[in-house]
Design a protein around this motif. Sequence first.
Motif, PDB file in Angstrom:
ATOM      1  N   UNK A 190      24.232 -12.672   5.041  1.00 43.37           N
ATOM      2  CA  UNK A 190      24.170 -12.466   4.401  1.00 43.37           C
ATOM      3  C   UNK A 190      24.119 -13.361   3.379  1.00 43.37           C
ATOM      4  N   UNK A 191      24.674 -14.364   3.751  1.00 43.85           N
ATOM      5  CA  UNK A 191      24.764 -15.736   3.205  1.00 43.85           C
ATOM      6  C   UNK A 191      25.466 -15.513   2.479  1.00 43.85           C
ATOM      7  N   UNK A 192      27.112 -15.100   2.767  1.00 46.63           N
ATOM      8  CA  UNK A 192      28.532 -15.351   2.500  1.00 46.63           C
ATOM      9  C   UNK A 192      29.352 -16.080   3.396  1.00 46.63           C
ATOM     10  N   UNK A 193      29.201 -16.349   4.615  1.00 47.88           N
ATOM     11  CA  UNK A 193      29.438 -17.088   5.837  1.00 47.88           C
ATOM     12  C   UNK A 193      29.005 -17.722   6.246  1.00 47.88           C
ATOM     13  N   UNK A 194      29.495 -19.120   6.243  1.00 49.54           N
ATOM     14  CA  UNK A 194      29.385 -20.490   6.944  1.00 49.54           C
ATOM     15  C   UNK A 194      29.114 -20.276   7.840  1.00 49.54           C
ATOM     16  N   UNK A 195      27.998 -20.273   8.783  1.00 50.30           N
ATOM     17  CA  UNK A 195      27.529 -19.884  10.247  1.00 50.30           C
ATOM     18  C   UNK A 195      28.267 -21.498  10.491  1.00 50.30           C
ATOM     19  N   UNK A 196      28.430 -22.607  10.633  1.00 47.80           N
ATOM     20  CA  UNK A 196      28.985 -23.566  11.371  1.00 47.80           C
ATOM     21  C   UNK A 196      30.619 -23.191  11.450  1.00 47.80           C
ATOM     22  N   UNK A 197      31.411 -23.055  10.371  1.00 47.14           N
ATOM     23  CA  UNK A 197      32.491 -22.320  10.019  1.00 47.14           C
ATOM     24  C   UNK A 197      32.841 -21.406  11.076  1.00 47.14           C
ATOM     25  N   UNK A 198      31.990 -20.412  11.339  1.00 42.63           N
ATOM     26  CA  UNK A 198      31.880 -19.105  12.664  1.00 42.63           C
ATOM     27  C   UNK A 198      32.588 -19.758  13.191  1.00 42.63           C
ATOM     28  N   UNK A 199      31.215 -20.549  13.743  1.00 48.60           N
ATOM     29  CA  UNK A 199      31.310 -21.357  15.544  1.00 48.60           C
ATOM     30  C   UNK A 199      32.833 -22.273  15.616  1.00 48.60           C
TER      31      UNK A 199
END
Length: 451
Positions: free
Chosen positions: A271-280
């Motif tokens: 949804x673009x509300x959370x950074x993918x790089x931060x998630x990983x």
Amino acid sequence: MRILIIGSLLGELGIAARIAASRGAVLDQADTVDIAMRVLRQDARIDLIICDVSRDLARLMRQLAAERFTIAVVAAGAEDDGDAAVAAISAGARDYLPLPPDAELIAAMLAAVSLDRPPALVARDPAMTGLLARAEQVAQSTASILITGESGTGKEVLARFIHQASRRARGPFIALNCAAIPESLLESELFGHEKGAFSGAIARRTGKFEAAHQGTLLLDELAEMDIRLQAKLLRALQERVIDRVGGERPVPVDVRILAATNRDLLRAVDAGTFREDLYFRLNVVTLQIPALRDRPGDIAPLARHFVDHFARLNEVGPKHLTEGAIARLIEQPWRGNVRELENAMHRAVLLTSGCAIGAEDIGALTRQGHTAVSPNAAESPMPDARIGSLVGQRMVDVEQRLILETLHHCLGNRTHAATILGISIRALRNKLRDYAAHGAAIPAPHNGVAA
């Protein structure tokens, strides 16, 4: 619990301090309000302030408000000084501690403040004991851990377990609920700020990262963090340095990060509300806490634990659950999980006469709290009488009534009320602020508890 005492420790306030220390509190002391404010700016771990009324309590409360501290304050003064007690509560103190001190009253005050903390870890069901074994296995590593699960399952409890089982157990454990802090303040709360960084920044203040140095920092409700602030968090994780708001040079930190959320972060990424790089970066190891309905073996021991705890806290004498009551508890779906069970047992202790809590008492409590739900509830219309009582009222008035009655039902506990209402704690706080501004009476936190 870490307590800051403002005043001299030579007299009766010193006796109160020693009683608190004997109950497990860690003490800091300041002679004046100015010194106390310097301590608070340098240490983000203070949980409670006990202030002698002779130390200009009103100025302390103004300073705390001006610098956006949200720490509970208890005023201490002579038992027969009613005017001082009224002035202290009017100034914003949570409670008044009469001197000479009473040990049981101090214990009750500490217990009331510690209700903001999660309960002890109780696990008997194989689904939970297996999760704990895995958590203990990864606790010794330095990896970031993502803790997921429905609201009320005990994510902070598991985080504390991991901290205690880690090599950092002797260091601080700092928990920050990202949803409970306004967006405009969250960056300063995390990283601290320099003097003059923004309006109200009258002195340097350390943040949670520095407070957790050589320990563990839990970022709860992480999905609520603004995506622009997520970029700064990612840099802190990668570089092991932080930038205070208004700072000119980076500050090195040694912190192990645990993150918790009840939301699906992959959907937030899409949804673009959370950074993918931060998630990983955070998702090196994921621990999924099962819902209480999926770990039925924990319901009875948790319920007994809460009954014992609240019976002691409220000084109502020993109470116990009958076998019929236990069977009724196991039948419930517990949509609010452990937090809802805790709340139900608190009500049971307060409202049940006698020492035995029976099945009929549990039935009344679950009907009161709307815990028991028919499988076809979604298809069942509301009874006509209940709908009729709402006709003619404005939607905003119905919403306010629902929120305030739920808060009363939860004994003033904002977190419990937000869970039942299905909204974030931040949304609830904003609603309550609006209601108070229009003259509504807002239930105080821990309303109904002994303290």
